[in-house]
Design an enzyme around this catalytic site. Structure first.
Site, PDB file in Angstrom:
ATOM      1  N   HIS A 157       0.886  -1.179   0.009  1.00 19.72           N
ATOM      2  CA  HIS A 157       0.047  -0.271  -0.052  1.00 19.72           C
ATOM      3  C   HIS A 157       0.883   1.184   0.080  1.00 19.72           C
ATOM      4  CE1 HIS A 157      -3.356  -2.653   1.290  1.00 19.72           C
ATOM      5  NE2 HIS A 157      -2.313  -3.332   2.047  1.00 19.72           N
ATOM      6  N   SER A 278      13.864  21.246 -16.343  1.00 20.25           N
ATOM      7  CA  SER A 278      12.623  21.932 -16.591  1.00 20.25           C
ATOM      8  C   SER A 278      13.120  23.529 -17.131  1.00 20.25           C
ATOM      9  CB  SER A 278      12.094  22.301 -15.204  1.00 20.25           C
ATOM     10  OG  SER A 278      11.130  23.462 -15.162  1.00 20.25           O
ATOM     11  N   GLU A 291       8.719   8.002 -16.765  1.00 16.93           N
ATOM     12  CA  GLU A 291       7.627   8.633 -17.039  1.00 16.93           C
ATOM     13  C   GLU A 291       7.199   8.249 -18.330  1.00 16.93           C
ATOM     14  OE1 GLU A 291       6.955  12.765 -14.960  1.00 16.93           O
ATOM     15  OE2 GLU A 291       8.912  12.690 -15.590  1.00 16.93           O
TER      16      GLU A 291
END
Ligand code: ARG
Length: 459
Positions: A157, A278, A291
């Protein structure tokens, strides 16, 4: 206006938009090599069946070789009317050798031709994917061997659960990859079956020796029903399922690493080679490679669903709908090829930060071990679990880590606790106690590594 392969019965012109809509040359051109190879073998089969003289067959085989050279050198010119790769190659052959070219398609249809081409094409691609998959597995197994002594928190979890070896975590993904590898090998046997000789749907009327033809093309078997032969795309659906599941596995691996590489965890640092910055925030280092692995899994699942929807409810044999099999297939192959190599690159170049993993190991993760301490002294597990839970609560109330509770306090919870309870508070011992096959002990993890190395050595 160039003459169409199937133009005999048509008088009206094709709508130019229809021409484009119908054409598959923009994507199926990448099968040029196997299309030519299949035609060369077919020409020899026609010669053996007495439909081509030796001279004609040689003319065709040599002509096709010249066409291959043009593709190879990037000189092949696609012209108007080249509907697909089959049409284009035959058109060019005709230009090069003249009317003999018109004998090549005897008894053959683009229906059995395209089914054969896709299988030949996919067979080669599977071989490459197989290598990439094994490279990834090998890189992970070697890392697991070198870094076997590093401990980290294991999660359920996404909550800290029990300590494990970093290698055990890594190998947990490897086993999924190995199942993928097995699946790929299995489905490859169903890809390598030859439909050529099925004609349009009813079979070849010219006594082609299909078994001999299959041998020449390196197929393991032939299809036994011509109607099935031209319509079967199960092998593509299976491949797309393999691709989707493999991507799902890579996506879960990527997700773990995205979390572990975050500032808050800091368990691993990704190499610059697989990260980007970025445009706005100078401090950012983003796990784009991971990703993308995660993101592309959605696309693979879509391709599988799309093909299945195309196949569902199709009437028997060939329907033009089947032309829709190629774009998802080609894209899935490219996606998987890139993804497997990128995953391997990311894994091979990342740095592990054992101190951060250690720091994340909190004594509460040994609460189960505390219960097991009692179990080893004869306390029923249910009761022991309850006592350990009470200890966790007591530590929380006292504002101390579980491992700092006084023996006297523990004894208030259960008389069985003794001074040797101190031995519970070792992460290394906790991991080592799980010495069952498949567990997290050093021996058990080394056994996994040995098993996988043997498997890898088998090819
Ligand atoms: N481009 C077609 C495809 O990919 C080749 C087969 C065409 N057959 C036909 N009967 N029109 O499926």
């Amino acid at each position: 206006m160039t003459k169409k392969l199937w133009g005999g019965r048509f008088t009206g012109k094709t709508d130019p938009l229809m021409e484009k809509f119908n054409a598959s040359i923009v994507f199926d051109r990448q099968m040029w090599r196997v299309d030519l190879r299949g035609s060369q073998a077919y020409a020899r089969a026609l010669e053996r069946a007495g439909l081509l003289t030796q001279f004609e067959a040689e003319q065709i085989v040599d002509g096709l070789e010249r066409v291959a050279g043009e593709w190879e050198r990037g000189e092949f010119v696609i012209v108007e009317g080249d509907e697909d790769i089959h049409t284009a190659n035959e058109r060019r052959l005709t230009e090069l050798i003249g009317t003999t070219a018109g004998k090549l398609h005897t008894g053959r249809s683009r229906n059995d031709q395209v089914a054969t081409d896709v299988r030949l094409w996919l067979r080669t691609e599977i071989e490459l994917l197989r290598r990439h998959q094994r490279d990834l597995i090998a890189a992970a197994v070697e890392r697991a061997a070198v870094e076997i002594d590093i401990l980290m928190p294991g999660y359920t979890h996404l909550q800290p659960a029990q300590p494990v070896r970093w290698s055990h975590w890594l190998l947990s993904h490897v086993w999924a990859w190995q199942r993928d590898a097995h699946r790929l090998d299995e489905l490859a046997t169903r890809v390598n079956v030859m439909p050529l000789g099925s004609g349009a749907l009813a079979g070849n009327p010219f006594a082609i020796d299909r078994v001999r033809l299959a041998e020449e093309l390196g197929f393991d078997a032939i299809t036994y029903n011509s109607m099935d032969g031209v319509s079967d795309r199960d092998f593509i659906a299976e491949f797309l399922f393999w691709a989707a599941l493999t991507m799902i596995h890579l996506s879960r691996f990527a997700e773990d690493l995205i979390v572990y590489s975050s500032h808050e965890f800091g368990f691993v640092t990704l190499a610059d080679a697989y990260s980007t910055g970025s445009s706005l925030m100078p401090q950012k280092k983003n796990p784009d490679a991971l990703e993308l692995l995660r993101g592309k899994s959605g696309r693979s699942m879509g391709q599988l669903t799309g093909l299945m929807a195309t196949l569902k409810g199709l009437p028997s044999t060939y329907n033009k709908d089947l032309q829709e099999d190629k774009e998802p297939l080609f894209d899935a192959v490219a996606t998987l090829s890139g993804s497997l190599q990128i995953a391997c690159g990311v894994l091979a170049t990342l740095t592990v930060n054992p101190p951060f993993m250690r720091a994340a190991l909190v004594p509460e993760m040994l609460a189960t071990d505390l219960a097991e301490y009692l179990v080893r002294r004869g306390v029923p597990f249910r009761e022991a679990h309850h006592v350990a839970g009470a200890a966790v609560q007591m530590a929380e109330l006292q504002g101390v880590p579980l491992s700092e509770l006084e023996l006297a306090d523990l004894q208030k919870l259960h008389g069985t606790f003794d001074a040797d309870v101190a031995e519970v508070w070792s992460f290394d011992r906790s991991v080592e106690r799980r010495d069952v096959d498949g567990g997290s002990s050093r021996r058990a993890v080394l056994a996994q590594i040995a098993h996988l190395r043997t498997w890898l050595a088998g090819g």
